[in-house]
Design a protein around this motif. Sequence first.
Motif, PDB file in Angstrom:
ATOM      1  N   ALA A 170       0.923  -1.219  -0.155  1.00 23.47           N
ATOM      2  CA  ALA A 170      -0.092  -0.221  -0.008  1.00 23.47           C
ATOM      3  C   ALA A 170       0.837   1.234  -0.169  1.00 23.47           C
ATOM      4  O   ALA A 170       0.514   2.118  -0.816  1.00 23.47           O
ATOM      5  CB  ALA A 170      -0.796  -0.068   1.334  1.00 23.47           C
ATOM      6  N   ASP A 171       1.961   1.404   0.734  1.00 19.86           N
ATOM      7  CA  ASP A 171       2.879   2.359   0.744  1.00 19.86           C
ATOM      8  C   ASP A 171       3.407   2.605  -0.579  1.00 19.86           C
ATOM      9  O   ASP A 171       3.570   3.781  -0.913  1.00 19.86           O
ATOM     10  CB  ASP A 171       3.921   2.221   1.784  1.00 19.86           C
ATOM     11  CG  ASP A 171       3.632   2.471   3.241  1.00 19.86           C
ATOM     12  OD1 ASP A 171       2.100   2.982   3.569  1.00 19.86           O
ATOM     13  OD2 ASP A 171       3.834   1.675   4.286  1.00 19.86           O
ATOM     14  N   ALA A 172       3.967   1.509  -1.221  1.00 15.39           N
ATOM     15  CA  ALA A 172       4.513   1.503  -2.552  1.00 15.39           C
ATOM     16  C   ALA A 172       3.703   2.348  -3.495  1.00 15.39           C
ATOM     17  O   ALA A 172       3.986   2.971  -4.278  1.00 15.39           O
ATOM     18  CB  ALA A 172       5.092   0.133  -3.008  1.00 15.39           C
TER      19      ALA A 172
ATOM     20  N   LEU B 209       1.691   6.777  -6.858  1.00 10.47           N
ATOM     21  CA  LEU B 209       0.472   7.526  -7.143  1.00 10.47           C
ATOM     22  C   LEU B 209       1.309   8.999  -6.976  1.00 10.47           C
ATOM     23  O   LEU B 209       0.697   9.991  -7.892  1.00 10.47           O
ATOM     24  CB  LEU B 209      -0.704   7.400  -6.172  1.00 10.47           C
ATOM     25  CG  LEU B 209      -1.518   6.094  -6.416  1.00 10.47           C
ATOM     26  CD1 LEU B 209      -2.485   5.827  -5.572  1.00 10.47           C
ATOM     27  CD2 LEU B 209      -2.256   6.286  -7.812  1.00 10.47           C
ATOM     28  N   SER B 210       1.948   9.225  -5.774  1.00  6.61           N
ATOM     29  CA  SER B 210       2.487  10.538  -5.937  1.00  6.61           C
ATOM     30  C   SER B 210       3.409  11.043  -6.851  1.00  6.61           C
ATOM     31  O   SER B 210       3.493  12.276  -7.156  1.00  6.61           O
ATOM     32  CB  SER B 210       3.173  10.905  -4.399  1.00  6.61           C
ATOM     33  OG  SER B 210       4.305  10.148  -4.496  1.00  6.61           O
TER      34      SER B 210
END
Length: 575
Positions: A228-230, A235-236
């Motif tokens: 999820a962090d990846a 996305l950023s």
Amino acid sequence: MHGGHALAVTRQADRDLIHCHSGCKPEAVLSKLGMAFADLEHGGEPQPGPVPEWAQQPYVKPGKPRPYAYKDEGGELLYTVFRHEPKAFKQQAADGSWTIKDVRRVLYRLPAVLAAVAEGRTIHLAEGEKAADALHASGVMSTCNSGGSAGWRDELADPLKGAAEVIVWQDRDDAGAKWAAAVTESLKARGVPHRVVQSRTEAPADDAWDHLAAGWSTEQAVPVERVADAVERLLSELLDSSGLDGIPSPEPLISGWLTLDTLCRINGEPGAGKSFTALDWAGHVGTGARWNGHAVTQGPVVYLVAEGARGFKKRVRAWEQHHRRRMANVYFLPRPVQVMGDEWGTFRELCTRVRPVLIVVDTQSRVTVGVEENSNTDMGRVVERMEALRADTGACVLLAHHTPKGGEGGRGAGAITGAINTEFMASKKRNGSTVVTLENTKEKDEAEGSKLRFAMQVIELDPQPGADPFETETSVVLVPEERAEAPAAEVDLSLPEGLSAKEKLRTLLVRVWGNGGVFTKAEAQGLAVRDTRAVARPTFHAKWKELVGEGFIRAELSESGRELSRFRVDTTSDG
């Protein structure tokens, strides 16, 4: 620490060893110095330190449960968790009942955690009390929740708001991964900086205790990136069309030819002029002089001379004599550094310190010894390391490489060709021609096909102090074909019979350069000795000296009046 000379330090290839002759523990010495075992490493694979003393003692003794007191913000006991051996847990409320169903849950060592957060410190968060105790013994502020992997509650993250960072220690099992995911969601919702790590030891369910008990430090924990962090990170990084405007445009190094922050390659058969071209580019970039009319971004150059280092000095001196300036700002490393070797990291660090705008690797084959040139897998790894060098420096990284005999393009696998931004081909006909054709054969972002032709002009090098005046050294430089001297073959070189050696030399010099042409002693020798065989080599030097003494051959002068190694003939001389 005590006085005297009791501390010994031994430097090894991968780390430093310390020994106190007075019997101090290594961890005690490091703690006094404000260091950790990780600080002793300086290359190679990381190594663990000695097993800490606390890990050598039984953590829980049979028949003697280990208690963990959970207290509220004011230090009042809420409940106690008891760990038994074999592994089992019992929980007792402060009122003595053996249930905590209705008791408020808090973090282990909550009062100390709150004090550390108020000071803006880092908190290490483990899944269980044993791991938290090991972290505490290592010297960091640590805590955990009761109940293990199933015991995390969202509100337990509230006291951690304000911490500099929370380091979440994930156990090496599925339950540990689910626990860490729940913890990070709670921390993320509160804006608490955090990261997830796990033990360097890799047995199932290993945690911070196993990591530290094996001699590893907290700094040596293995980072863990959740899916999820990846995804959030990627996305950023997504850009829409307007966002593309924020990407810097390509910056030219040599306008129309080389670009900063790219990987380039110049290919050619041996003797085709690829290294002379690379050196010419290096000299112009280092000095900031325009290259054949093209603007240049001046800056430092690092030139890795991986082959032919002994003769390279002559090429540099020839360039300097021809251009009448020192090749300033160009730094040569006269030996190969293997791309896949340990020293490549050192070379990258060197380049980051020099901050070059151009890095020349001459040649590719000499820095990839042992790499299978035709393997896309092997060459893919080479590309990865070359790209890391480019990313570290923002420089144009230029490789010089050989072509297959009689073929075109760089020799070997296509993996590196696909990664290259710009590719050039240096070629020379095999009929004794001195004309080098330089062509842009690949360009990712611009139109390709630019082509220039150069002549290899012979330069007689200025004699070094103490050198034999009758022994000359030569090298060549590349000059635009249109500015090169007309070849001697276009002049009538036949000589009448009966001429002395000196008259033969005089006649040839007049016919070839008598119209104001400039030449070097090496060019004159090539004409008289090699091309026409009019004068024997030993005789040439003596007759040259006589014609110089008579004033027939005159050296050109620099602005300061110093004689240069270029000459003209004076047809008005009485000699």
